[in-house]
Design an enzyme around this catalytic site. Structure first.
Site, short mmCIF file in Angstrom:
data_model
loop_
_atom_site.label_atom_id
_atom_site.label_comp_id
_atom_site.label_asym_id
_atom_site.label_seq_id
_atom_site.Cartn_x
_atom_site.Cartn_y
_atom_site.Cartn_z
N ARG A 51 12.54 3.64 -10.08
CA ARG A 51 11.18 3.44 -9.70
C ARG A 51 10.37 3.70 -11.16
NH1 ARG A 51 8.76 3.67 -4.35
NH2 ARG A 51 10.39 3.96 -2.90
N MET A 76 3.52 -3.06 -0.66
CA MET A 76 4.43 -1.85 -0.11
C MET A 76 5.31 -1.17 -0.78
SD MET A 76 2.90 -2.74 2.73
CE MET A 76 3.91 -1.78 3.96
N ARG A 77 4.92 -0.87 -2.06
CA ARG A 77 5.74 0.02 -2.84
C ARG A 77 5.00 1.41 -3.04
NH1 ARG A 77 10.55 -0.84 -2.01
NH2 ARG A 77 11.25 0.64 -3.81
N ASN A 93 -6.86 1.55 -2.26
CA ASN A 93 -5.75 0.76 -1.33
C ASN A 93 -6.29 0.56 -0.11
OD1 ASN A 93 -3.10 0.10 -0.11
ND2 ASN A 93 -3.26 1.78 1.11
N HIS A 95 -5.74 0.33 4.27
CA HIS A 95 -4.48 0.74 4.89
C HIS A 95 -4.98 0.36 6.40
CE1 HIS A 95 -1.38 3.02 6.82
NE2 HIS A 95 -2.15 3.39 7.60
N GLU A 129 0.39 11.55 -2.37
CA GLU A 129 0.68 11.71 -1.03
C GLU A 129 0.19 10.26 -0.38
OE1 GLU A 129 1.82 13.06 2.64
OE2 GLU A 129 2.28 13.95 0.68
N ASP A 131 -1.30 7.57 1.94
CA ASP A 131 -2.37 7.37 2.98
C ASP A 131 -3.36 8.56 3.16
OD1 ASP A 131 0.06 5.49 5.05
OD2 ASP A 131 -1.21 4.74 3.22
N GLU A 158 -9.89 -8.92 10.13
CA GLU A 158 -11.19 -9.62 9.96
C GLU A 158 -12.24 -8.48 9.50
OE1 GLU A 158 -12.87 -10.74 13.53
OE2 GLU A 158 -14.91 -10.64 13.09
N ALA A 159 -11.73 -7.21 10.16
CA ALA A 159 -12.71 -6.28 9.36
C ALA A 159 -12.31 -5.88 7.84
CB ALA A 159 -12.72 -4.96 10.19
N1 LIG Z 1 1.22 6.89 -3.87
C1 LIG Z 1 0.88 5.93 -3.03
N2 LIG Z 1 1.41 4.78 -3.01
C2 LIG Z 1 0.78 4.03 -2.23
C3 LIG Z 1 0.00 4.40 -1.20
C4 LIG Z 1 -0.47 5.61 -1.26
O1 LIG Z 1 -1.49 5.92 -0.38
N3 LIG Z 1 0.02 6.29 -2.34
N4 LIG Z 1 -0.34 3.21 -0.22
C5 LIG Z 1 0.56 2.18 -0.20
C6 LIG Z 1 0.19 1.30 0.78
N5 LIG Z 1 0.94 1.68 2.30
C7 LIG Z 1 0.19 2.08 3.09
O2 LIG Z 1 -1.08 1.74 2.88
C8 LIG Z 1 2.44 1.96 2.31
C9 LIG Z 1 3.14 1.23 1.49
C10 LIG Z 1 4.56 1.45 1.49
C11 LIG Z 1 5.03 2.16 2.42
C12 LIG Z 1 6.49 2.22 2.34
O3 LIG Z 1 7.10 3.16 3.19
N6 LIG Z 1 7.21 1.72 1.22
C13 LIG Z 1 8.65 2.08 1.26
C14 LIG Z 1 9.28 0.55 1.08
C15 LIG Z 1 8.87 -0.62 1.96
C16 LIG Z 1 9.02 -1.96 1.09
O4 LIG Z 1 9.22 -2.06 0.22
O5 LIG Z 1 8.86 -3.01 2.17
C17 LIG Z 1 9.02 2.49 -0.07
O6 LIG Z 1 8.30 2.67 -0.78
O7 LIG Z 1 10.01 3.04 -0.17
C18 LIG Z 1 4.19 2.97 3.21
C19 LIG Z 1 2.88 2.70 3.05
C20 LIG Z 1 0.88 1.63 -1.55
N7 LIG Z 1 1.60 2.69 -2.41
N1 LIG Z 2 0.44 0.13 4.18
C1 LIG Z 2 -0.14 -0.90 3.38
C2 LIG Z 2 -0.59 -2.15 4.36
O1 LIG Z 2 0.08 -1.86 5.54
N2 LIG Z 2 -1.45 -3.04 4.08
C3 LIG Z 2 -1.60 -3.98 4.88
O2 LIG Z 2 -1.16 -5.31 4.68
C4 LIG Z 2 -1.84 -6.27 5.23
C5 LIG Z 2 -1.78 -7.44 4.08
O3 LIG Z 2 -2.46 -8.59 4.69
P1 LIG Z 2 -2.42 -9.81 3.98
O4 LIG Z 2 -1.03 -10.50 3.86
O5 LIG Z 2 -3.10 -10.94 4.93
O6 LIG Z 2 -3.02 -9.78 2.42
C6 LIG Z 2 -3.05 -5.71 5.61
O7 LIG Z 2 -3.37 -5.66 6.97
C7 LIG Z 2 -3.13 -4.45 4.74
O8 LIG Z 2 -4.15 -3.14 5.33
#
Ligand SMILES: Nc1nc2c(c(=O)[nH]1)N[C@@H](CN(C=O)c1ccc(C(=O)N[C@@H](CCC(=O)O)C(=O)O)cc1)CN2
Ligand SMILES: NCC(=O)N[C@@H]1O[C@H](COP(=O)([O-])[O-])[C@@H](O)[C@H]1O
Length: 210
Positions: A51, A76-77, A93, A95, A129, A131, A158-159
């Site tokens: 990482r 999603m990282r 971000n 969520h 941390e 979210d 949509e929102a």
């Molecule tokens: N330090 C932070 N990093 C991220 C946040 C955050 O709030 N603090 N938000 C995320 C987005 N997210 C939720 O909104 C989210 C993204 C990813 C994961 C998760 O479990 N990821 C796994 C891998 C999943 C994958 O690669 O498909 C991981 O990283 O091991 C949970 C919530 C963006 N980053």
């Molecule tokens: N935890 C992060 C997460 O879940 N984010 C969510 O991924 C979608 C991306 O939409 P998109 O592919 O239409 O851009 C959105 O719903 C966003 O809130």
């Protein structure tokens, strides 16, 4: 990301989208960004031995592009404490839940399983941390009896496409600042602006017959 790009194309929007980056070469948005004339970059996290190595490349790519503010849009990282602190209050971000409810993944399925009547999305400053950062704006939508995770996700999306450009305009326009881990919104027309209710398709209950 497309909603942010379209908003930033409007005259007077206080930010310009200079780079669209993904850790997935197959992310659909990359083609859209390229067609919109925006620079793109792909950093597959699997190509890095750790990482830290991935984030070092991410950080360098963003700084070389002169990026001042990062908007995570379906990214999603999990980002490390070191990365987040290096960009403190310059990473936001979105969520798909009304935080602090339903942190993490599968938010719509969990909302339905829990039986909440109101669901939605949250734009927040990113902290180490997951979210857990200061909330900038939230968008609430009704949960309907006939909802599936898909129909609820569509109503939330949509929102999302309405609140994320708002949040970016406030942060880039210096109308949002963090005080004691709370977001103070200055110079906004009315406080209601920081909560969006989307009664888009709620069947109006017939008025009670007096
Ligand atoms: N330090 C932070 N990093 C991220 C946040 C955050 O709030 N603090 N938000 C995320 C987005 N997210 C939720 O909104 C989210 C993204 C990813 C994961 C998760 O479990 N990821 C796994 C891998 C999943 C994958 O690669 O498909 C991981 O990283 O091991 C949970 C919530 C963006 N980053
Ligand atoms: N935890 C992060 C997460 O879940 N984010 C969510 O991924 C979608 C991306 O939409 P998109 O592919 O239409 O851009 C959105 O719903 C966003 O809130």
């Amino acid at each position: 990301m497309r909603a942010l790009v379209e908003a930033a194309q409007k005259p007077g929007f206080p930010a310009s989208i200079e780079l669209v980056l993904s850790n997935r070469a197959d992310a659909a948005g990359l083609a859209y960004a390229a067609d919109a004339g925006i620079a793109t970059a792909v950093l597959p996290h699997g190509d890095y031995e750790s990482r830290e190595a991935f984030e070092a490349a991410l950080d360098a790519t963003l700084r070389e592009a002169g990026i001042e503010l990062i908007c995570l849009a379906g990214f999603m990282r999990l980002l490390s404490d070191e990365f987040v602190e290096g960009w403190r209050n310059r990473v936001i971000n979105i969520h798909p839940s009304l935080l602090p409810s339903f942190r993490g993944l599968r938010t719509h399925e969990r909302a339905l399983a829990t039986g909440v009547r109101v669901h939605g999305a949250t734009v927040h400053y990113v902290r180490a941390e997951m979210d857990d950062g200061p909330i900038i704006v939230q968008g609430a939508v009704p949960v309907l009896d006939e909802d599936t995770a898909e129909s609820l996700a569509a109503r939330v999306l949509e929102a999302e496409h309405r609140i994320y450009p708002l949040a970016l305009s406030w942060v880039a326009g210096r109308k949002a600042r963090v005080v004691a881990e709370k977001v103070i919104l200055e110079g906004l027309p009315t406080p209601e602006d920081s909560v969006l209710i989307v009664p888009s398709d709620v069947p109006q209950a017939d008025a009670p017959q007096n």
